[in-house]
Structure formats: C-alpha cells, structure tokens
Scaffold this motif. Structure first.
Motif, PDB file in Angstrom:
ATOM      1  N   TYR A 167      10.498  -3.444  88.210  1.00  0.00           N
ATOM      2  CA  TYR A 167       9.745  -2.440  87.485  1.00  0.00           C
ATOM      3  C   TYR A 167       9.222  -3.061  86.192  1.00  0.00           C
ATOM      4  O   TYR A 167       9.826  -4.011  85.683  1.00  0.00           O
ATOM      5  CB  TYR A 167      10.634  -1.232  87.173  1.00  0.00           C
ATOM      6  CG  TYR A 167      10.876  -0.364  88.386  1.00  0.00           C
ATOM      7  CD1 TYR A 167       9.944   0.593  88.757  1.00  0.00           C
ATOM      8  CD2 TYR A 167      12.017  -0.513  89.163  1.00  0.00           C
ATOM      9  CE1 TYR A 167      10.144   1.384  89.875  1.00  0.00           C
ATOM     10  CE2 TYR A 167      12.220   0.271  90.285  1.00  0.00           C
ATOM     11  CZ  TYR A 167      11.280   1.225  90.636  1.00  0.00           C
ATOM     12  OH  TYR A 167      11.471   1.998  91.747  1.00  0.00           O
ATOM     13  N   GLU A 204      -1.461   0.167  94.609  1.00  0.00           N
ATOM     14  CA  GLU A 204      -1.841   1.576  94.462  1.00  0.00           C
ATOM     15  C   GLU A 204      -3.342   1.835  94.615  1.00  0.00           C
ATOM     16  O   GLU A 204      -3.746   2.680  95.422  1.00  0.00           O
ATOM     17  CB  GLU A 204      -1.362   2.084  93.093  1.00  0.00           C
ATOM     18  CG  GLU A 204      -1.732   3.518  92.766  1.00  0.00           C
ATOM     19  CD  GLU A 204      -1.094   4.534  93.701  1.00  0.00           C
ATOM     20  OE1 GLU A 204      -0.020   4.220  94.260  1.00  0.00           O
ATOM     21  OE2 GLU A 204      -1.662   5.609  93.891  1.00  0.00           O
ATOM     22  N   ALA A 205      -4.169   1.108  93.867  1.00  0.00           N
ATOM     23  CA  ALA A 205      -5.604   1.410  93.900  1.00  0.00           C
ATOM     24  C   ALA A 205      -6.282   0.956  95.201  1.00  0.00           C
ATOM     25  O   ALA A 205      -7.048   1.724  95.777  1.00  0.00           O
ATOM     26  CB  ALA A 205      -6.295   0.815  92.671  1.00  0.00           C
ATOM     27  N   ARG A 210      -3.222  -6.594  89.195  1.00  0.00           N
ATOM     28  CA  ARG A 210      -3.593  -5.237  89.594  1.00  0.00           C
ATOM     29  C   ARG A 210      -5.110  -5.054  89.555  1.00  0.00           C
ATOM     30  O   ARG A 210      -5.697  -4.462  90.464  1.00  0.00           O
ATOM     31  CB  ARG A 210      -2.927  -4.234  88.642  1.00  0.00           C
ATOM     32  CG  ARG A 210      -3.280  -2.800  88.910  1.00  0.00           C
ATOM     33  CD  ARG A 210      -2.507  -1.854  88.038  1.00  0.00           C
ATOM     34  NE  ARG A 210      -2.948  -1.899  86.638  1.00  0.00           N
ATOM     35  CZ  ARG A 210      -2.523  -1.073  85.701  1.00  0.00           C
ATOM     36  NH1 ARG A 210      -1.616  -0.168  85.987  1.00  0.00           N
ATOM     37  NH2 ARG A 210      -2.963  -1.171  84.465  1.00  0.00           N
ATOM     38  N   ASN A 252      -0.560  -1.216  79.978  1.00  0.00           N
ATOM     39  CA  ASN A 252      -0.733   0.057  80.705  1.00  0.00           C
ATOM     40  C   ASN A 252      -0.368  -0.050  82.174  1.00  0.00           C
ATOM     41  O   ASN A 252      -1.033   0.525  83.033  1.00  0.00           O
ATOM     42  CB  ASN A 252      -2.169   0.567  80.568  1.00  0.00           C
ATOM     43  CG  ASN A 252      -2.500   0.963  79.143  1.00  0.00           C
ATOM     44  OD1 ASN A 252      -1.650   0.830  78.265  1.00  0.00           O
ATOM     45  ND2 ASN A 252      -3.682   1.439  78.904  1.00  0.00           N
ATOM     46  N   LEU A 253       0.699  -0.780  82.479  1.00  0.00           N
ATOM     47  CA  LEU A 253       1.204  -0.771  83.857  1.00  0.00           C
ATOM     48  C   LEU A 253       1.795   0.605  84.122  1.00  0.00           C
ATOM     49  O   LEU A 253       2.234   1.291  83.204  1.00  0.00           O
ATOM     50  CB  LEU A 253       2.272  -1.839  84.042  1.00  0.00           C
ATOM     51  CG  LEU A 253       1.772  -3.284  84.097  1.00  0.00           C
ATOM     52  CD1 LEU A 253       2.943  -4.222  84.339  1.00  0.00           C
ATOM     53  CD2 LEU A 253       0.731  -3.472  85.180  1.00  0.00           C
ATOM     54  N   PHE A 254       1.838   1.006  85.406  1.00  0.00           N
ATOM     55  CA  PHE A 254       2.451   2.283  85.749  1.00  0.00           C
ATOM     56  C   PHE A 254       3.964   2.073  85.787  1.00  0.00           C
ATOM     57  O   PHE A 254       4.465   1.371  86.660  1.00  0.00           O
ATOM     58  CB  PHE A 254       1.918   2.778  87.092  1.00  0.00           C
ATOM     59  CG  PHE A 254       0.406   2.834  87.133  1.00  0.00           C
ATOM     60  CD1 PHE A 254      -0.303   3.384  86.071  1.00  0.00           C
ATOM     61  CD2 PHE A 254      -0.293   2.336  88.210  1.00  0.00           C
ATOM     62  CE1 PHE A 254      -1.694   3.434  86.093  1.00  0.00           C
ATOM     63  CE2 PHE A 254      -1.685   2.386  88.237  1.00  0.00           C
ATOM     64  CZ  PHE A 254      -2.383   2.932  87.178  1.00  0.00           C
ATOM     65  N   PRO A 255       4.705   2.668  84.843  1.00  0.00           N
ATOM     66  CA  PRO A 255       6.122   2.322  84.695  1.00  0.00           C
ATOM     67  C   PRO A 255       6.998   2.802  85.841  1.00  0.00           C
ATOM     68  O   PRO A 255       8.099   2.277  86.027  1.00  0.00           O
ATOM     69  CB  PRO A 255       6.522   3.011  83.381  1.00  0.00           C
ATOM     70  CG  PRO A 255       5.520   4.092  83.194  1.00  0.00           C
ATOM     71  CD  PRO A 255       4.249   3.611  83.808  1.00  0.00           C
ATOM     72  N   HIS A 256       6.510   3.809  86.613  1.00  0.00           N
ATOM     73  CA  HIS A 256       7.342   4.339  87.697  1.00  0.00           C
ATOM     74  C   HIS A 256       7.110   3.602  89.001  1.00  0.00           C
ATOM     75  O   HIS A 256       7.594   4.029  90.039  1.00  0.00           O
ATOM     76  CB  HIS A 256       7.068   5.836  87.863  1.00  0.00           C
ATOM     77  CG  HIS A 256       5.622   6.148  88.152  1.00  0.00           C
ATOM     78  ND1 HIS A 256       4.601   5.774  87.318  1.00  0.00           N
ATOM     79  CD2 HIS A 256       5.041   6.796  89.180  1.00  0.00           C
ATOM     80  CE1 HIS A 256       3.457   6.182  87.814  1.00  0.00           C
ATOM     81  NE2 HIS A 256       3.685   6.810  88.954  1.00  0.00           N
ATOM     82  N   MET A 257       6.365   2.507  88.958  1.00  0.00           N
ATOM     83  CA  MET A 257       6.098   1.735  90.169  1.00  0.00           C
ATOM     84  C   MET A 257       6.492   0.284  89.931  1.00  0.00           C
ATOM     85  O   MET A 257       6.368  -0.220  88.810  1.00  0.00           O
ATOM     86  CB  MET A 257       4.603   1.779  90.505  1.00  0.00           C
ATOM     87  CG  MET A 257       4.054   3.155  90.785  1.00  0.00           C
ATOM     88  SD  MET A 257       2.307   3.035  91.179  1.00  0.00           S
ATOM     89  CE  MET A 257       1.920   4.757  91.450  1.00  0.00           C
ATOM     90  N   ASN A 296       9.507  -2.336  83.147  1.00  0.00           N
ATOM     91  CA  ASN A 296      10.444  -2.471  82.022  1.00  0.00           C
ATOM     92  C   ASN A 296      11.488  -3.563  82.264  1.00  0.00           C
ATOM     93  O   ASN A 296      12.326  -3.819  81.419  1.00  0.00           O
ATOM     94  CB  ASN A 296      11.109  -1.124  81.680  1.00  0.00           C
ATOM     95  CG  ASN A 296      12.155  -0.716  82.700  1.00  0.00           C
ATOM     96  OD1 ASN A 296      12.156  -1.206  83.838  1.00  0.00           O
ATOM     97  ND2 ASN A 296      13.048   0.175  82.307  1.00  0.00           N
TER      98      ASN A 296
END
Lengths: 321, 257
Positions: B150, B117-118, B166, B104-109, B152
């Motif tokens: 990224y 982020e957090a 993270r 569940n990584l944020f794919p757009h970051m 991916n």
C-alpha cells in the motif's frame, strides 16, 4: 585473534541498569477500593432483592413471542439503516452539488427531518391514510391540465391504498428510514469532505468520470470516517425501534417483554430482561462494526501492525546493503 | 482555426484568474512531439496553474489551448466555443498523464491496484491484461518487488515512481509533471529523476514544472522561465541557464543556482 580481542572489548562498560524506587500512587488504590466496595454492594443487591425474580425472568425472556420480537427489532434496524444510508449518500451528494436548487433541497430535507422527533414522525406516517385514502402516481397536475384542455380524464401510472401501506412494519420502516437519511446525509457529507481533494483530481487526471471517481476513489476513503458514527447511528436505531409503539408495531421486542410484565405484574424482571436483550443485540452490532472498520482501513496503517512494520523496515535496510 | 497539427501542446494568449488575481496573463507556448520542456520560475509565477490548464483541471478564461490538435475543454462550432461535457473532458484527459507534487496515490489500493484502476475502469482493458502490463510498468520504474504494497508502506520516492507508472498505464501521448520532486527528501530525488530521464529518452513528450536545474539542463530540450503570469524567457536550457538575457531571469537564477 588475541590481538583483536582487546579492540572489541575496549568499549566502555554498559551503564548500570536503573533500579529507581517507583512513584507511589495512593489515590489510585483508594479509588480502586471504593469501586470494589460499590461493585460488591451492587452484586449483593442483585442477589438478595426478591423483586428481581431471576427464575421468572429467565423463564419468560425467551418465549416464542419474545424471540419473534427480537427478530422484528433486528430486521427493522438493519432495513431502516440500509435505506437510511442509501438515502444519506444521495442527500450528501446532492448537498455538495454546485446547483443551488439541488443543494437547497437536500438542506431543507435534512433541516425538516432532523427537527422532528421520531415518535412524532412515526405517528404522523401511521395516519397518512387519513390524508388521502388512495395515493396515485402519474403526470403532475394531470386533472387540472385535462380540465384546461376540456377533457374529463387523468393520467395515473400506479397507486396504492393509504390505509394498507401506512400501517405496521411498512409505516415504521418508512418513518425510521426517512429520519435516518437526514442524519446519515450529514455523516456521509463529512466523510466525503474529509478526503483530500487531490484524490479526486488524480482520478480526473486519469480520465475517470465524476461518478466513477466518487464510487471508486472518494467513497471508499470516506468510509473510514463514515463508519464509526454510523455504528452509533445503528445502535441508536436499534433502541429507537421501541418507538414503533407509536405506529403501532406490536411484534417488536420491547413491546413483547413489557406485555409479559404487565400481564403478570412482574414489571422489574421484564424490564431487566429488556435491558439484557438490548445489551446483547448491541454487542452483536459492535462485532459487525469491528469487521467493517477493519475492511475499510486498508492502506491506512491498521493493516500492518507496528511489529510487522518494524520487521519490514529492518528487512529493507538489510536488503539495501 | 484549429491547432497546428505538428505541435503536441500549443497555447495562445492563455489567461486565468482566481477571483481578482490574474495568475496567467497571456501565455504563448508550443511543445513539439517528443520534446521535453522544463518550466521554472518563482513560486506564485503561475507555472503549476498553467500545467493544470493543459489537462483542464483549471478552466482558462481567455486564449486557446490545444493538445495534439484538439482544443482543450471546448469545441469550436460556427465561430462559437461550446463547453465539453464531463464525459468528453474525461476522454481528453486519458491521453494526458499527470504526476503531482504530493503523489496523490489512492491510499486504499496497492501499488498494482493504483496502476490497474484507470485502464480497467476507464479504457475497459481486461483485468489480467492490465495487471500484466501494470507489473511490467512497476518493474520499469524499479518497483517490481513492491507491487502489493500500500502507498503508506512506500517511501516518498517509491510513491512518486508508482504515480508515474499509474499515469503511463493509460499510454498517454503527453506527460505533465507538477514539481514531482519538491515533496521528497533530498536523497530520494535522484531515483525519481532517473525514471523521468528514462522516460524522456524513450521519446515521451513531457512538460515538467521543476526546481531541479540540473535535470532541466541535462534532459530538457527547452527551458521556459515564467514570472508573474508571463513567459519571460524561453530557449535552449544550457543557453538560458548560463547566459540569461532578461534581468528577471538573471535575478531568479542568481538566487537558485
């Protein structure tokens, strides 16, 4: 050296390159020929039919009034889309609310505004001045409540004159944006629902609030799904600005071109000019869409071309050795 | 009553149903600070659900659950439980890191943006500071070269290590791992387990739902075997794995070992 040479060349000779006779496709050639002939006939018609009046069209499709019309059309398209998208996001979030009243209100809005033809809606809004001459905002049922309490008073914060607001550009913008909001709500909802629920879960696990999760994690990913249909909507909106005749807004592009056509009886040249103008403006919007799509596909593979990825993988394998 | 101040996690009679299916049928468990507890059991035994209850991703229906002495998701006032507001639940979760089976990584970051982020958005850490700390964390999980990639562009094992970094960026008191290696190719499992081992050695309190019996034996301080929504057997991992007392534990271990 001499002893090793036979070892490296001992591998079997590489198989001969295949030089097969390719399958012929006569059907494709026939189709291409038919299309070529049709295209030639079309060009011939454009060049020879005197009704087109190309010189007249070129002289009249860039007059100051037409250019102002093009500007109005573009500004209206952008403004109505911006308002429509914002409204759509709010409605989509409402629609996904666990509160049935909130979600039901959004559903009703979408049901109502998707059902009404834009030209009917524009005509209705343009005549809201007839419903109430003055629109005022304040405490709900203030006069009735004051009556109950035995006072002769009201509690209004601000108001405007219906016949001043519901005319021209403002009325047109209001109608198009309200209608667009309903369509955008469904597009945004589909986008939000396309994002893996694990994303919101991961954000919540990190201590992010619902609002922040939506803004930073879910919506940016939903954009990938939202943008292509929004491009369609924008193009449709550009064309629907010609419906502003129902308000009426007369500074708009199509009205200006048709006005010239009617005045000079050169209907076809000015209709063709209209086609060319909308083609050009739509192409302009498509360029914008291309860059937006690129921006929001970061991290989804489009940022790295296949060749780049192959090169990186090769470098990875090399570095592991 | 309040939770025992000494326990990092304390569960008493925790129950949870989805519709008519009762998934947790009264879980009692205690995790001491610095302890590594591994939870094993057949799929559908409720172990992942229990883990998700600890940070309130699932609401419990009955029982009590404390993390670091605070009730999870509720406040007790005048003998009555009051649900916490979203904001308060979010504040509780800041101290609990979670690593998911599907990363569940944020794919757009990028990897670094995921880590930063957090702390920046939730804790209000200054960006430069968070970035420096983020790079440090990514180096610690062996991804110093990959900070600007990224998700991916990363292998599963690398993605999971970013996910661990993270979670660590919020400086949690407790880390929850939900089958962190189950979605990985076999040859990538080791790199993730190595990072988790290092984390355990640094004194982090960890609850690990896993199928990696080797990890449970070598790193775990205690092992919990769950089946059908209850804790069947718990104790020293070496003892439970080599000499299981309960027939259900014996049956499960005979299939997986």
């Amino acid at each position: 050296m001499a002893a090793e040479a036979p070892d490296t060349t001992a591998r079997p000779a590489p198989p001969e390159q295949i030089r097969a006779v390719p399958v012929r496709h006569p059907g494709r050639w026939v189709a291409a020929a038919v299309i070529a002939v049709l295209a030639a006939m079309f060009v011939h018609m454009l060049a020879t039919n005197p009704v087109f009046q190309w010189d007249f069209m070129l002289d009249n499709m860039f007059t100051p009034a037409v250019l102002r019309g093009a500007r109005t059309t573009l500004v209206m398209t952008v403004a109505a889309m911006v308002l429509g998208v914002l409204l759509g996001i709010v409605l989509a979030v409402m629609r996904l609310s666990p509160n049935p009243v909130v979600s039901g209100a959004a559903w009703t809005y979408i049901w109502f505004f998707r059902a009404i033809p834009r030209i009917v809606l524009l005509f209705f809004i343009a005549n809201l001045g007839a419903l109430y001459a003055r629109y005022e905002f304040g405490f709900p049922f203030d006069r009735q409540l004051m009556d109950l309490l035995g006072f002769q008073a009201d509690w209004r914060l601000f108001g405007f004159d219906g016949n001043e607001i519901f005319v021209g550009f403002t009325a047109g913008l209001l109608g198009l944006a309200l209608s667009e909001g309903a369509y955008m709500a469904e597009i945004v909802r589909a986008g939000i629902q396309s994002v893996d629920p694990g994303q919101a879960e991961a954000a919540h696990a990190l201590g992010m609030s619902r609002g922040r999760t939506m803004r930073r994690i879910v919506l940016p990913q939903a954009m990938r799904v939202i943008i292509p249909p929004t491009g369609n909507e924008t193009i449709a909106m550009l064309k629907d600005t010609s419906l502003l005749i129902a308000v009426p807004v007369t500074t708009e592009l199509n009205f200006q071109l048709r006005a010239i056509g009617s005045r000079t009886f050169q209907i076809i040249p000015m209709a063709v000019a209209s086609i060319l103008w909308y083609l050009a403006l739509t192409s302009l919007l498509m360029i914008g869409q291309y860059f937006l799509e690129k921006r929001f596909s970061r991290g989804f593979g489009a940022t790295e071309t296949r060749a780049q990825r192959a090169a990186r993988r090769a470098a990875d394998v090399g570095s592991q050795k | 009553m309040t939770g025992d101040g000494a326990a990092m996690v304390r569960a008493e009679g925790v129950r949870k149903s989805f519709g008519h299916v009762e998934v947790l049928k009264g879980i009692d468990l205690e995790v001491a600070p610095g302890e590594v507890v591994c939870v094993i059991g057949p799929s559908g035994s409720g172990k992942s659900t229990f883990l998700r209850c600890i940070n309130h991703l699932e609401k419990i229906d009955a029982g009590r659950l404390w993390v670091d002495g605070h009730l999870v998701g509720y406040r007790e006032r005048g003998g009555k439980l009051h649900e916490l507001r979203d904001r308060e639940v979010a504040a509780q979760r800041r101290d609990i890191g979670m690593v998911f089976q599907r990363f569940n990584l944020f794919p757009h970051m990028t990897a670094l943006e995921n880590v930063v982020e957090a702390p920046v958005g939730v804790k209000g850490v200054r960006r430069e500071e968070a970035r420096a700390r983020g790079v440090e964390l990514l180096e610690r999980v062996g991804l110093g070269e990959r900070v600007h990639n990224y998700p991916n562009q990363l292998s599963g094992g690398q993605q999971q290590r970013v996910a661990i970094a993270r979670a660590l960026a919020m400086e949690p008191k407790l880390m929850l791992f939900d089958e962190p290696t189950s979605a990985l190719d076999p040859e990538l499992v080791g790199e993730v387990l190595d990072v988790m081992r290092g984390l355990a050695e640094s004194g982090m309190t960890m609850v690990v739902v896993t199928h990696e019996m080797g990890f449970a034996r070598e790193v775990g301080d205690s092992l919990v075997f769950m089946d059908d929504g209850v804790v069947v057997e718990a104790g020293d991992p070496r003892r439970v794995l080599t000499d299981p007392q309960h027939p259900r534990t014996q049956a499960f271990l005979s299939k997986v070992l």
